[in-house]
Scaffold this active site. Structure first.
Site, mmCIF file in Angstrom:
data_model
loop_
_atom_site.group_PDB
_atom_site.id
_atom_site.type_symbol
_atom_site.label_atom_id
_atom_site.label_comp_id
_atom_site.label_asym_id
_atom_site.label_seq_id
_atom_site.Cartn_x
_atom_site.Cartn_y
_atom_site.Cartn_z
ATOM 1 N N GLU A 127 0.825 -1.214 0.000
ATOM 2 C CA GLU A 127 0.000 0.000 0.000
ATOM 3 C C GLU A 127 0.861 1.268 0.000
ATOM 4 O O GLU A 127 0.491 2.273 -0.618
ATOM 5 C CB GLU A 127 -0.976 -0.008 1.180
ATOM 6 C CG GLU A 127 -1.894 -1.226 1.243
ATOM 7 C CD GLU A 127 -2.555 -1.614 -0.076
ATOM 8 O OE1 GLU A 127 -2.820 -0.725 -0.912
ATOM 9 O OE2 GLU A 127 -2.807 -2.812 -0.282
ATOM 10 N N HIS A 130 1.658 2.096 -3.453
ATOM 11 C CA HIS A 130 0.567 2.848 -4.080
ATOM 12 C C HIS A 130 0.696 4.349 -3.761
ATOM 13 O O HIS A 130 0.578 5.186 -4.655
ATOM 14 C CB HIS A 130 -0.804 2.357 -3.587
ATOM 15 C CG HIS A 130 -1.323 1.183 -4.336
ATOM 16 N ND1 HIS A 130 -1.762 1.263 -5.631
ATOM 17 C CD2 HIS A 130 -1.520 -0.102 -3.957
ATOM 18 C CE1 HIS A 130 -2.193 0.074 -6.032
ATOM 19 N NE2 HIS A 130 -2.050 -0.775 -5.033
#
Length: 136
Positions: A127, A130
């Site tokens: 994450e 991201h």
């Protein structure tokens, strides 16, 4: 509110801007969307729902945890793995670290400093990619 998942690699590869308390609604939407996809998803970043902010949510057991403006501070014990992503088809090879230390703000925007290991550390690293505009 449950939001649609972004599949556009160009949108996913844009580094996220820092979140502020005005972005609290994004945290709620991200948690709702993660819960809606729990059968095949263990973490999400805000850009996956079309919000370019440094916010991630991670399932830690059965509890989804929000991390606002997370910053990776330390990492150790690299390993090679394959990862999939709800936004993309297939799996891709990547290097992750068994143990990481992260600074972040919790959902109440209070500073946190925590060490994670194993699968939870791997999810957080995915994450964080991201947030940094890295598409795996």
């Amino acid at each position: 509110m449950i939001k649609p998942i972004v599949h556009d690699p160009l949108q996913l590869s844009t580094p996220a801007a820092p979140a502020t308390p005005l972005d609290a609604g994004i945290v709620t939407d991200l948690l709702d969307t993660l819960r809606a996809h729990e059968d095949n998803c263990v973490g999400m970043a805000a850009n996956m729902i079309g919000q370019n902010k440094r916010i991630i949510v991670v399932l830690m057991g059965v509890l989804p945890v929000a991390m606002i403006n997370p910053q990776l501070r330390q990492k150790s014990q690299p390993f090679q793995t394959q990862e999939g992503c709800l936004s993309l088809t297939g799996e891709r090879p990547t290097t992750r670290y068994q143990t990481i230390t992260v600074d972040y703000l919790n959902q109440q925007f209070q500073p946190q400093h925590q060490q994670f290991s194993g699968f939870v550390a791997q999810i957080i690293q995915h994450e964080l990619d991201h947030c940094n505009g890295i598409v795996i």
